[in-house]
Write a protein that holds these residues in place. Structure first.
Motif, PDB file in Angstrom:
ATOM      1  N   LEU A  86      35.578  61.016 -56.127  1.00 41.76           N
ATOM      2  CA  LEU A  86      35.844  60.084 -55.028  1.00 41.76           C
ATOM      3  C   LEU A  86      34.771  60.313 -53.976  1.00 41.76           C
ATOM      4  N   VAL A  87      34.103  59.246 -53.557  1.00 41.54           N
ATOM      5  CA  VAL A  87      33.065  59.340 -52.531  1.00 41.54           C
ATOM      6  C   VAL A  87      33.532  58.585 -51.296  1.00 41.54           C
ATOM      7  N   ARG A  88      33.507  59.269 -50.177  1.00 37.68           N
ATOM      8  CA  ARG A  88      33.856  58.639 -48.896  1.00 37.68           C
ATOM      9  C   ARG A  88      32.581  58.486 -48.082  1.00 37.68           C
ATOM     10  N   LEU A  89      32.179  57.240 -47.833  1.00 37.35           N
ATOM     11  CA  LEU A  89      30.997  56.936 -47.031  1.00 37.35           C
ATOM     12  C   LEU A  89      31.438  56.481 -45.650  1.00 37.35           C
ATOM     13  N   ASP A  90      30.971  57.191 -44.633  1.00 35.40           N
ATOM     14  CA  ASP A  90      31.284  56.850 -43.240  1.00 35.40           C
ATOM     15  C   ASP A  90      29.987  56.363 -42.594  1.00 35.40           C
ATOM     16  N   LEU A  91      29.685  55.070 -42.744  1.00 39.23           N
ATOM     17  CA  LEU A  91      28.390  54.508 -42.378  1.00 39.23           C
ATOM     18  C   LEU A  91      28.438  53.815 -41.024  1.00 39.23           C
ATOM     19  N   TYR A  92      27.280  53.821 -40.343  1.00 35.83           N
ATOM     20  CA  TYR A  92      27.158  53.148 -39.051  1.00 35.83           C
ATOM     21  C   TYR A  92      25.987  52.173 -39.077  1.00 35.83           C
ATOM     22  N   ASN A  93      26.208  51.012 -38.447  1.00 29.16           N
ATOM     23  CA  ASN A  93      25.153  50.038 -38.239  1.00 29.16           C
ATOM     24  C   ASN A  93      25.541  49.189 -37.034  1.00 29.16           C
ATOM     25  N   VAL A  94      24.826  48.108 -36.803  1.00 27.15           N
ATOM     26  CA  VAL A  94      25.136  47.277 -35.642  1.00 27.15           C
ATOM     27  C   VAL A  94      26.541  46.721 -35.774  1.00 27.15           C
ATOM     28  N   ALA A  95      27.210  46.525 -34.640  1.00 27.51           N
ATOM     29  CA  ALA A  95      28.565  45.978 -34.652  1.00 27.51           C
ATOM     30  C   ALA A  95      28.537  44.530 -35.119  1.00 27.51           C
TER      31      ALA A  95
ATOM     32  N   GLU B 245      31.493  56.056 -29.220  1.00 32.51           N
ATOM     33  CA  GLU B 245      30.906  56.007 -27.875  1.00 32.51           C
ATOM     34  C   GLU B 245      29.852  54.907 -27.702  1.00 32.51           C
ATOM     35  N   PRO B 246      28.914  54.693 -28.668  1.00 28.89           N
ATOM     36  CA  PRO B 246      27.967  53.597 -28.477  1.00 28.89           C
ATOM     37  C   PRO B 246      28.564  52.225 -28.769  1.00 28.89           C
ATOM     38  N   GLY B 247      29.750  52.182 -29.426  1.00 30.12           N
ATOM     39  CA  GLY B 247      30.333  50.899 -29.794  1.00 30.12           C
ATOM     40  C   GLY B 247      29.684  50.270 -31.008  1.00 30.12           C
ATOM     41  N   ASN B 248      29.071  51.081 -31.880  1.00 28.13           N
ATOM     42  CA  ASN B 248      28.434  50.561 -33.086  1.00 28.13           C
ATOM     43  C   ASN B 248      29.464  50.276 -34.166  1.00 28.13           C
ATOM     44  N   GLY B 249      29.051  49.492 -35.153  1.00 31.70           N
ATOM     45  CA  GLY B 249      29.929  49.201 -36.267  1.00 31.70           C
ATOM     46  C   GLY B 249      30.090  50.407 -37.170  1.00 31.70           C
ATOM     47  N   ASN B 250      31.334  50.769 -37.485  1.00 33.54           N
ATOM     48  CA  ASN B 250      31.645  51.923 -38.343  1.00 33.54           C
ATOM     49  C   ASN B 250      32.293  51.392 -39.622  1.00 33.54           C
ATOM     50  N   TYR B 251      31.585  51.536 -40.733  1.00 34.15           N
ATOM     51  CA  TYR B 251      32.017  50.994 -42.015  1.00 34.15           C
ATOM     52  C   TYR B 251      32.400  52.175 -42.925  1.00 34.15           C
ATOM     53  N   VAL B 252      33.690  52.307 -43.218  1.00 40.27           N
ATOM     54  CA  VAL B 252      34.187  53.419 -44.038  1.00 40.27           C
ATOM     55  C   VAL B 252      34.570  52.878 -45.406  1.00 40.27           C
ATOM     56  N   ILE B 253      33.972  53.450 -46.451  1.00 36.10           N
ATOM     57  CA  ILE B 253      34.192  52.977 -47.821  1.00 36.10           C
ATOM     58  C   ILE B 253      34.573  54.166 -48.687  1.00 36.10           C
TER      59      ILE B 253
ATOM     60  N   CYS C  18      22.852  55.239 -40.408  1.00 36.90           N
ATOM     61  CA  CYS C  18      23.144  56.615 -40.839  1.00 36.90           C
ATOM     62  C   CYS C  18      24.605  56.751 -41.215  1.00 36.90           C
ATOM     63  N   TRP C  19      24.916  57.922 -41.806  1.00 28.40           N
ATOM     64  CA  TRP C  19      26.316  58.262 -42.025  1.00 28.40           C
ATOM     65  C   TRP C  19      26.668  59.498 -41.222  1.00 28.40           C
ATOM     66  N   ASP C  20      27.968  59.665 -40.943  1.00 27.66           N
ATOM     67  CA  ASP C  20      28.486  60.844 -40.255  1.00 27.66           C
ATOM     68  C   ASP C  20      28.654  61.950 -41.288  1.00 27.66           C
ATOM     69  N   VAL C  21      27.925  63.051 -41.110  1.00 28.48           N
ATOM     70  CA  VAL C  21      27.935  64.129 -42.104  1.00 28.48           C
ATOM     71  C   VAL C  21      29.318  64.759 -42.232  1.00 28.48           C
ATOM     72  N   GLU C  22      30.031  64.905 -41.121  1.00 28.00           N
ATOM     73  CA  GLU C  22      31.321  65.597 -41.157  1.00 28.00           C
ATOM     74  C   GLU C  22      32.386  64.799 -41.892  1.00 28.00           C
ATOM     75  N   THR C  23      32.229  63.474 -41.986  1.00 27.31           N
ATOM     76  CA  THR C  23      33.269  62.647 -42.598  1.00 27.31           C
ATOM     77  C   THR C  23      32.758  61.851 -43.799  1.00 27.31           C
ATOM     78  N   THR C  24      31.562  62.151 -44.274  1.00 31.26           N
ATOM     79  CA  THR C  24      31.057  61.589 -45.525  1.00 31.26           C
ATOM     80  C   THR C  24      31.122  62.699 -46.567  1.00 31.26           C
ATOM     81  N   ASN C  25      31.913  62.485 -47.606  1.00 29.02           N
ATOM     82  CA  ASN C  25      32.255  63.573 -48.523  1.00 29.02           C
ATOM     83  C   ASN C  25      32.250  63.108 -49.974  1.00 29.02           C
ATOM     84  N   VAL C  26      32.058  64.078 -50.866  1.00 28.21           N
ATOM     85  CA  VAL C  26      32.241  63.868 -52.306  1.00 28.21           C
ATOM     86  C   VAL C  26      33.380  64.774 -52.759  1.00 28.21           C
TER      87      VAL C  26
END
Length: 629
Positions: free
Chosen positions: A175-184, A147-155, A209-217
């Motif tokens: 396996l660690v999934r990081l769903d990180l957000y920063n400026v686009a 919705e804000p159009g921010n950069g979503n970096y999934v690693i 920040c990261w999205d809690v629901e989609t950042t997992n170990v």
């Protein structure tokens, strides 16, 4: 604000000490001041105070390695506040190892280095959590369809081989999934993840920040192909990112949903793939016009999770249409409200829990994935979520199935209200929502709403009483505590109420000698119209969202993660820094009055075991405004 609150509460429950290596490095002209605060076997905590800086960053490296230049630190290190003192942590470090921390600033066009600060990590204690070496980059992608159009970096980073199911192959691997957000990124086809510090997000697509629901170990615990891998959401902690070209260093000291820590380290090249916006599985299409629906069936699932201290959570479902023999909707409408929050029930085990009457608001202050940020009478927004590489509707949304055309339509709720009235077992519910596309969704329901009770609080929540006191306490705050800081947090938790936090505690005297003493930490409300002015009067310890009330003590998962009003005795700290004598304050009062040039605080508390905690404090109060971090 929440990052600060987390640090303050954690620091109260930690021993503030450090060890250092020999000081044989040559000093350089100071551009910032570094002061050691605390060490563990895996982290180094320090303060950083820049001097006349336009830009500031820091870097931590092993003693003996090539020292970076100021340009290296500013371009590749961890950015820091350039105008005020900040608390920083180097994490995921090796035990019993000497490190050098150095800061750099840009000041009037000049690149300047700080003096080197040497700190040594402690030995590994029994039951200490090791740092997992994440050696494999399984996948990295970049997108901006939020919705804000921010950069979503999934690693996705792994400690070992990944199977065809995209999960760890060998027992004990992660396996660690990081769903990180920063400026686009201005170049989305060659996106680079910004260096810096990342924390658990409390809003959708929140920068830094990261999205809690989609950042997992994920961890493989057995060879069972169906149930051999377990996973957990990442609800707290820190991820530090450093970058030199395409080579990244990613350090993690994070907390999973059950309160267990995880520490990981990755260093290697990362190239982000550019992903176009996805649609949910099942080829949904957006509605193109306003919707009006009268629902004929409803059901709910009550969870009442104990880790939501302010509200009981539930899932509500409403239907209108036709179903097949498997009770699947084949033609008509489906409304999902997930999650919906009401005031906490006294009996969370009751059969068929009632839905509270009143008006619920869509995600004005609710909608955070953090349980302690959820408040009553709110509903989460809807969104598309990436679940293990597949895209599904989650949260709150309206769905339509058209059996004639085979098409499915969807609208995600973005704002609006649900108004509930009840008569006996029957409800009248009026929905007046707006979708993320700006459409009006006007619905109603009349009838019974069976609510299944799915809570498991008796099996999972911390046992009561949590107090470890053995007798009443007459407070003896340290005589060196002559002034305190009152943190003004603004309306971060509840509309119309300003939150405040005060910690009656001092860790060192004027000569830097460590002080071990009792302490009180408290969070309370004032009328938001009063602004950042500490109000005199009596504050009552009770779970009420009203001015002049203070929140009772609350524990998330363990005593390293406490919130609101607590008593502690730092003289009981063990060798790891954990405080043994702790007590959550559950009732009583705090009376605040002005006296001469300062304030007087009178405490008359009761903990959850019924012990009295009484005393007073007089001194200077400095208001620190953290309402707009």
């Amino acid at each position: 604000m929440n990052k600060l609150t987390y640090y303050i509460l954690s620091a109260i429950l930690s021993v503030l000490f450090f060890s250092s290596c020999s000081d044989d490095e040559k000093a350089v002209p100071a551009a910032a001041t570094l002061n050691a605060i605390k060490v563990t076997s895996h982290s180094l905590e320090f303060s950083l105070t820049p001097q006349h800086a336009d830009q500031c960053a820091w870097m931590c490296y092993k003693k003996g390695e090539t020292a970076p230049t100021a340009e290296d630190i500013l371009n590749e290190g961890i950015p820091a506040d350039n105008s005020a003192t900040s608390i920083q942590r180097a994490i995921a470090l090796e035990a019993e190892t000497c490190y050098i921390i150095q800061a750099a600033v840009v000041s009037q066009g000049r690149y300047l280095l700080s003096e080197a600060l040497e700190m040594k990590t402690q030995p590994v204690y029994e039951n200490d959590v090791p740092v997992v070496k994440l050696k494999l980059l399984e996948k990295a992608s970049y997108r901006t369809d939020n919705e804000p159009g921010n950069g979503n970096y999934v690693i996705r980073l792994a400690s070992g081989e990944i199977g065809k199911d995209d999960l760890p192959t060998n027992i004990g691997d992660y396996l660690v999934r990081l769903d990180l957000y920063n400026v686009a990124d201005s170049d989305p086809w060659n996106a680079t993840l910004p260096a810096g510090e990342y924390h658990a997000g409390e809003e959708t697509a929140q920068i830094g920040c990261w999205d809690v629901e989609t950042t997992n170990v994920f961890t493989r615990i057995s060879s069972d192909p169906a149930n051999g891998v377990v996973y957990s959401y990442v609800t707290g902690g820190t991820v530090l990112v450093q970058r030199k070209g395409d080579t990244y260093t990613i350090d993690m000291d994070i907390v999973m949903e059950d309160g267990e820590p995880f520490r990981g380290h990755f260093k290697g090249d990362i190239i982000f793939e550019k992903y176009e916006p996805e649609t949910p599985q099942g080829t949904y299409q957006p509605f193109t016009e306003d919707q009006e629906v009268s629902f004929t069936l409803a059901q709910g699932r009550y969870y009442g999770n104990w880790f939501c201290p302010h509200a009981d959570d539930m899932l509500l479902q409403f239907y209108h249409g036709n179903f097949n023999e498997n009770e699947v909707l084949t033609n008509g409408y489906y409304l999902q409200l997930s999650s919906c929050y009401m005031h906490k029930l006294l009996d969370y085990n009751m059969e068929n829990p009632p839905l509270e009457e009143g008006t619920y608001q869509v995600s004005i202050f609710g909608g955070s994935t953090q349980g302690y940020m959820q408040i009553p009478m709110t509903i989460n927004k809807g969104q598309i979520s990436d679940i293990y590489g597949q895209y599904y509707p989650t949260g709150s949304y309206l769905e339509k199935v058209d059996s004639r055309t085979g098409k499915r339509y969807i609208a995600f709720l973005n704002s609006g209200t649900m108004t509930v009235t009840r008569s006996g077992e029957n409800y009248d519910i009026a929905f007046n929502f707006q979708s993320a596309d700006g459409l009006n969704i006007t619905c109603n329901f009349s009838g019974a709403l069976p609510m299944g009770n799915f809570n498991d609080n008796d099996n999972t929540k911390p046992a009561s009483p949590m107090s470890t006191l053995k007798d009443n306490v007459t407070l003896a705050l340290p005589e060196e505590l002559t002034e305190i800081e009152a943190y003004y947090l603004g309306e971060y938790l509840y509309p119309g109420l300003s939150s405040w936090q005060i910690n009656f505690y001092k860790d060192k005297d004027e000569e830097g000698k460590e002080i071990k003493s009792e302490m009180i930490t408290i969070e309370f409300f004032t009328d938001a119209n009063k602004g950042a002015t500490l109000q005199e009067g009596v504050y009552t310890i009770e779970h009420k969202f009203e001015p002049m009330y203070a929140l009772p003590g609350y524990m998330m998962f363990n005593k390293a993660d406490i919130l609101y009003t607590w008593y502690g005795d730092k003289r009981s700290d063990d060798e790891t820094g954990a405080t043994d004598i702790l007590a959550p304050i559950k009732s009583g009062t705090m009376t605040v009055s002005k006296e001469n040039d300062g304030y007087k605080f009178v405490f008359d508390f009761r903990d959850d075991a019924g012990y009295e905690i009484t005393g007073e404090w007089k001194g200077t109060v400095n208001v620190v405004d953290y309402s707009n971090p």
